[in-house]
Structure formats: C-alpha cells, structure tokens
Design a protein around this motif. Structure first.
Motif, PDB file in Angstrom:
ATOM      1  N   SER A   1      36.132  34.561  21.086  1.00  0.00           N
ATOM      2  CA  SER A   1      36.408  35.588  22.220  1.00  0.00           C
ATOM      3  C   SER A   1      35.648  34.974  23.196  1.00  0.00           C
ATOM      4  O   SER A   1      36.271  35.068  24.358  1.00  0.00           O
ATOM      5  N   VAL A   2      34.455  34.638  23.217  1.00  0.00           N
ATOM      6  CA  VAL A   2      33.770  34.341  24.769  1.00  0.00           C
ATOM      7  C   VAL A   2      33.980  32.906  24.894  1.00  0.00           C
ATOM      8  O   VAL A   2      33.986  32.618  26.032  1.00  0.00           O
ATOM      9  N   LYS A   3      34.668  31.975  23.876  1.00  0.00           N
ATOM     10  CA  LYS A   3      34.803  30.898  24.248  1.00  0.00           C
ATOM     11  C   LYS A   3      36.226  30.811  25.071  1.00  0.00           C
ATOM     12  O   LYS A   3      36.390  29.964  26.310  1.00  0.00           O
ATOM     13  N   SER A   4      37.236  31.814  24.608  1.00  0.00           N
ATOM     14  CA  SER A   4      38.342  31.962  25.516  1.00  0.00           C
ATOM     15  C   SER A   4      38.117  32.572  26.962  1.00  0.00           C
ATOM     16  O   SER A   4      38.526  32.001  28.064  1.00  0.00           O
ATOM     17  N   GLN A   5      37.012  33.288  26.982  1.00  0.00           N
ATOM     18  CA  GLN A   5      36.623  33.830  28.290  1.00  0.00           C
ATOM     19  C   GLN A   5      36.210  32.514  29.100  1.00  0.00           C
ATOM     20  O   GLN A   5      36.388  32.340  30.332  1.00  0.00           O
ATOM     21  N   GLU A   6      35.451  31.691  28.437  1.00  0.00           N
ATOM     22  CA  GLU A   6      34.797  30.290  29.361  1.00  0.00           C
ATOM     23  C   GLU A   6      35.950  29.590  29.584  1.00  0.00           C
ATOM     24  O   GLU A   6      35.898  29.015  30.798  1.00  0.00           O
ATOM     25  N   ASP A   7      37.081  29.366  28.819  1.00  0.00           N
ATOM     26  CA  ASP A   7      38.151  28.627  29.424  1.00  0.00           C
ATOM     27  C   ASP A   7      38.766  29.107  30.511  1.00  0.00           C
ATOM     28  O   ASP A   7      39.238  28.333  31.311  1.00  0.00           O
ATOM     29  N   VAL A   8      38.937  30.514  30.733  1.00  0.00           N
ATOM     30  CA  VAL A   8      39.575  30.996  31.725  1.00  0.00           C
ATOM     31  C   VAL A   8      38.650  30.768  32.889  1.00  0.00           C
ATOM     32  O   VAL A   8      39.140  30.484  34.228  1.00  0.00           O
ATOM     33  N   GLU A   9      37.419  30.880  32.723  1.00  0.00           N
ATOM     34  CA  GLU A   9      36.520  30.503  34.046  1.00  0.00           C
ATOM     35  C   GLU A   9      36.464  29.254  34.412  1.00  0.00           C
ATOM     36  O   GLU A   9      36.550  29.022  35.831  1.00  0.00           O
ATOM     37  N   LYS A  10      36.607  28.244  33.512  1.00  0.00           N
ATOM     38  CA  LYS A  10      36.725  26.954  34.005  1.00  0.00           C
ATOM     39  C   LYS A  10      37.986  26.773  34.671  1.00  0.00           C
ATOM     40  O   LYS A  10      37.854  25.849  35.501  1.00  0.00           O
ATOM     41  N   ALA A  11      39.154  27.169  33.970  1.00  0.00           N
ATOM     42  CA  ALA A  11      40.209  27.106  34.643  1.00  0.00           C
ATOM     43  C   ALA A  11      40.245  27.600  36.128  1.00  0.00           C
ATOM     44  O   ALA A  11      40.818  26.883  37.078  1.00  0.00           O
ATOM     45  N   ASP A  12      39.726  28.773  36.322  1.00  0.00           N
ATOM     46  CA  ASP A  12      39.593  29.334  37.712  1.00  0.00           C
ATOM     47  C   ASP A  12      38.647  28.455  38.580  1.00  0.00           C
ATOM     48  O   ASP A  12      39.208  28.399  39.850  1.00  0.00           O
ATOM     49  N   LEU A  13      37.779  27.795  38.096  1.00  0.00           N
ATOM     50  CA  LEU A  13      36.852  27.103  38.911  1.00  0.00           C
ATOM     51  C   LEU A  13      37.608  25.757  39.356  1.00  0.00           C
ATOM     52  O   LEU A  13      37.610  25.245  40.309  1.00  0.00           O
ATOM     53  N   ASP A  14      38.470  25.122  38.324  1.00  0.00           N
ATOM     54  CA  ASP A  14      39.335  23.890  38.552  1.00  0.00           C
ATOM     55  C   ASP A  14      40.190  24.270  39.920  1.00  0.00           C
ATOM     56  O   ASP A  14      40.418  23.419  40.720  1.00  0.00           O
ATOM     57  N   ILE A  15      40.716  25.376  39.870  1.00  0.00           N
ATOM     58  CA  ILE A  15      41.472  25.968  40.877  1.00  0.00           C
ATOM     59  C   ILE A  15      40.931  26.173  42.204  1.00  0.00           C
ATOM     60  O   ILE A  15      41.407  25.499  43.066  1.00  0.00           O
ATOM     61  N   GLU A  16      39.861  26.508  42.148  1.00  0.00           N
ATOM     62  CA  GLU A  16      39.198  26.652  43.327  1.00  0.00           C
ATOM     63  C   GLU A  16      38.607  25.266  44.093  1.00  0.00           C
ATOM     64  O   GLU A  16      38.528  25.193  45.119  1.00  0.00           O
ATOM     65  N   ARG A  17      38.194  24.401  42.900  1.00  0.00           N
ATOM     66  CA  ARG A  17      37.690  23.183  43.289  1.00  0.00           C
ATOM     67  C   ARG A  17      38.727  22.265  43.822  1.00  0.00           C
ATOM     68  O   ARG A  17      38.560  21.611  44.944  1.00  0.00           O
ATOM     69  N   ARG A  18      40.047  22.124  43.396  1.00  0.00           N
ATOM     70  CA  ARG A  18      41.055  21.540  44.194  1.00  0.00           C
ATOM     71  C   ARG A  18      41.553  22.282  45.499  1.00  0.00           C
ATOM     72  O   ARG A  18      41.688  21.330  46.290  1.00  0.00           O
ATOM     73  N   SER A  19      41.619  23.494  45.587  1.00  0.00           N
ATOM     74  CA  SER A  19      42.043  24.182  46.744  1.00  0.00           C
ATOM     75  C   SER A  19      40.991  23.802  47.769  1.00  0.00           C
ATOM     76  O   SER A  19      41.180  23.604  48.981  1.00  0.00           O
ATOM     77  N   LEU A  20      39.564  23.776  47.459  1.00  0.00           N
ATOM     78  CA  LEU A  20      38.614  23.252  48.474  1.00  0.00           C
ATOM     79  C   LEU A  20      38.828  21.971  48.877  1.00  0.00           C
ATOM     80  O   LEU A  20      38.615  21.605  50.183  1.00  0.00           O
ATOM     81  N   GLU A  21      39.232  21.123  48.034  1.00  0.00           N
ATOM     82  CA  GLU A  21      39.511  19.640  48.438  1.00  0.00           C
ATOM     83  C   GLU A  21      40.552  19.338  49.466  1.00  0.00           C
ATOM     84  O   GLU A  21      40.874  18.697  50.295  1.00  0.00           O
ATOM     85  N   GLU A  22      41.789  20.383  48.953  1.00  0.00           N
ATOM     86  CA  GLU A  22      43.040  20.021  49.853  1.00  0.00           C
ATOM     87  C   GLU A  22      43.156  21.063  51.116  1.00  0.00           C
ATOM     88  O   GLU A  22      43.714  20.520  52.005  1.00  0.00           O
ATOM     89  N   ASN A  23      42.667  22.242  50.891  1.00  0.00           N
ATOM     90  CA  ASN A  23      42.708  23.234  52.157  1.00  0.00           C
ATOM     91  C   ASN A  23      41.240  23.777  52.478  1.00  0.00           C
ATOM     92  O   ASN A  23      41.132  25.168  52.197  1.00  0.00           O
ATOM     93  N   PRO A  24      40.336  22.904  52.623  1.00  0.00           N
ATOM     94  CA  PRO A  24      39.096  23.490  52.977  1.00  0.00           C
ATOM     95  C   PRO A  24      38.865  24.708  54.225  1.00  0.00           C
ATOM     96  O   PRO A  24      38.167  25.441  54.095  1.00  0.00           O
ATOM     97  N   GLU A  25      39.592  24.540  55.219  1.00  0.00           N
ATOM     98  CA  GLU A  25      39.682  25.395  56.271  1.00  0.00           C
ATOM     99  C   GLU A  25      40.264  26.721  55.876  1.00  0.00           C
ATOM    100  O   GLU A  25      39.554  27.695  56.225  1.00  0.00           O
ATOM    101  N   GLU A  26      41.451  26.651  55.139  1.00  0.00           N
ATOM    102  CA  GLU A  26      41.918  28.107  54.603  1.00  0.00           C
ATOM    103  C   GLU A  26      40.743  28.834  53.662  1.00  0.00           C
ATOM    104  O   GLU A  26      40.724  29.761  53.600  1.00  0.00           O
ATOM    105  N   GLU A  27      39.958  27.939  52.926  1.00  0.00           N
ATOM    106  CA  GLU A  27      39.333  28.539  52.001  1.00  0.00           C
ATOM    107  C   GLU A  27      37.866  28.941  52.650  1.00  0.00           C
ATOM    108  O   GLU A  27      37.430  30.203  52.363  1.00  0.00           O
ATOM    109  N   ARG A  28      37.561  28.383  53.756  1.00  0.00           N
ATOM    110  CA  ARG A  28      36.597  28.973  54.447  1.00  0.00           C
ATOM    111  C   ARG A  28      36.911  30.249  55.295  1.00  0.00           C
ATOM    112  O   ARG A  28      36.184  31.375  55.335  1.00  0.00           O
TER     113      ARG A  28
END
Length: 231
Positions: free
Chosen positions: A70-97
């Motif tokens: 159960s908690v590992k599934s939660q961790e997977d979701v959290e990591k996926a969300d962080l990956d999305i944010e990381r890519r978005s910060l690299e591609e659209n830093p001003e929009e993210e700010r």
C-alpha cells in the motif's frame, strides 16, 4: 530575552501512529476473535493454541505485506508526480514560477510579495518548493514503505501476544472469559494511548477502539458457536 514560542504539533506522528495503532489493534482483535471463535466451536485447548499461533504468524506477515504494498504504491505515485514537476521545471521554468506565485496569491499574499517569494524559493530549491506547495508533499507525509511494514508487523505481534498469553495461562473452561477480559483491557489501553499521542480525548479513543473490538469478538464467537453446532 524571551525565548521563541514553540507549539508542540502532532502531525509528524500521523504516519507511524496510524501504522502502530492499526497493527496493534488488528493483532489484539483478530487473534482474540480467532481464539474465541474456535473456543466457542468446542475445540480443545491445544487446537485453540494451534489456531492462535497460526493466526499470529499469518496476520503479522499479512500486515507487513499489505502495508508495504500500500505505502509503496503511494511512494510510486509521489515519485511520478515529482518526475512530472522536474520535467516541467526544465522545460517551462517561467510558467512554473508564475504558478507558484499564483498559489501564494490564493493563500493571501499580494502579487508583488508572492512573486518575490516564488522567485526566491525557486532559486533556493525549485523542486522542493513545488513538491511542498503545488503537490502537497512534505517530509511528514512522504511515504516510507519499509518503516510502515516493520512497524505494522511488530505491533501486530505485540497485540496478538496479549490474548495468546492469557490463553496459555487459563484453564480450558476459562479461556473465553479470560481472553475476553484481557482483550478488552488491552483495547482500552491502546485506544487511550492512541488518543493521547494524537492529541484527542483519551476516553473517546479508548471507547471507540473497545466498541469495535468487542463487536468483532462477539460476531466471531457467535459464528464459531453456530459452526460448532452444525459440525
């Protein structure tokens, strides 16, 4: 010089407290219910002991595996969300700010101040700022699957051994009353401690845990009695 005011919050206990209470409560209730159900069916003490030990081993492993998955599934979701944010910060830093600034404005800051805060936090650690204020991930809420699994298994075992101990010490004809009383006492203590650690009412916490535990034991004992008669 007046020392800084320091409130004692309890939210940092939420993760391990949930796993601890769930594990101990499940250990007490499921093991005692199993004992009472088998005893009510007319089994002898050695058979009841065998069922209790099997229930303890299976329950502890089930709690550990269930919590981990159960908690590992939660961790997977959290990591996926962080990956999305990381890519978005690299591609659209001003929009993210700007998105971060808008979040702070919605929380009550003026636009100039929100822009300044967003800018400074982005320069300090952009991903951490978005993880906390955009996604809602903090150190307190971050999933810890291994910790949850170990805590649940250990606390389940601790809870399970309360009715097993009284089963072992009791005479065959006293198994049901002694295990029932020991379980009720254990549930009251567990509920009170959980309420105290969580900052809630000790009495309300104790009664809540006691009610559901007793209900589980009664239902299991009735089913065991009916099955014993049918067999």
């Amino acid at each position: 010089m007046t020392p800084p005011h320091n409130d004692k919050h309890r939210s940092h206990r939420a993760g391990w407290l949930r796993a601890a209470v769930l594990g101990a409560n499940d250990g007490i209730v499921s093991t005692s219910s199993l004992i009472l159900g088998v005893a009510a069916a007319g089994a002898n003490k050695p058979d009841i002991m065998l069922a209790a030990f099997a229930g303890w081993a299976a329950g502890a492993m089930s709690m550990a595996a269930g919590e981990y998955v159960s908690v590992k599934s939660q961790e997977d979701v959290e990591k996926a969300d962080l990956d999305i944010e990381r890519r978005s910060l690299e591609e659209n830093p001003e929009e993210e700010r700007k998105e971060l600034s808008l979040i702070y404005q919605q929380r009550g800051l003026s636009q100039p101040l929100a822009d300044q805060v967003a800018q400074e936090l982005t320069q300090h650690d952009a991903l951490a700022a978005h993880a906390r204020d955009d996604i809602g991930l903090t150190e307190i809420s971050t999933a810890k699957p291994i910790q949850a699994a170990i805590t649940s298994a250990l606390l389940f075992s601790l809870g399970a051994w309360l009715p097993i101990l009284f089963l072992w010490l009791s005479e065959p004809k006293l198994v049901i009353p002694l295990v029932s009383l020991a379980t009720a006492f254990g549930l009251v203590v567990l509920g009170g401690v959980a309420g105290r650690l969580g900052g809630a009412s000790i009495v309300r916490g104790a009664l809540r845990v006691l009610f559901w535990g007793v209900l589980a034991m009664v239902v299991t004992a009735v089913i065991g009695s009916l099955v014993g008669v049918a067999v």
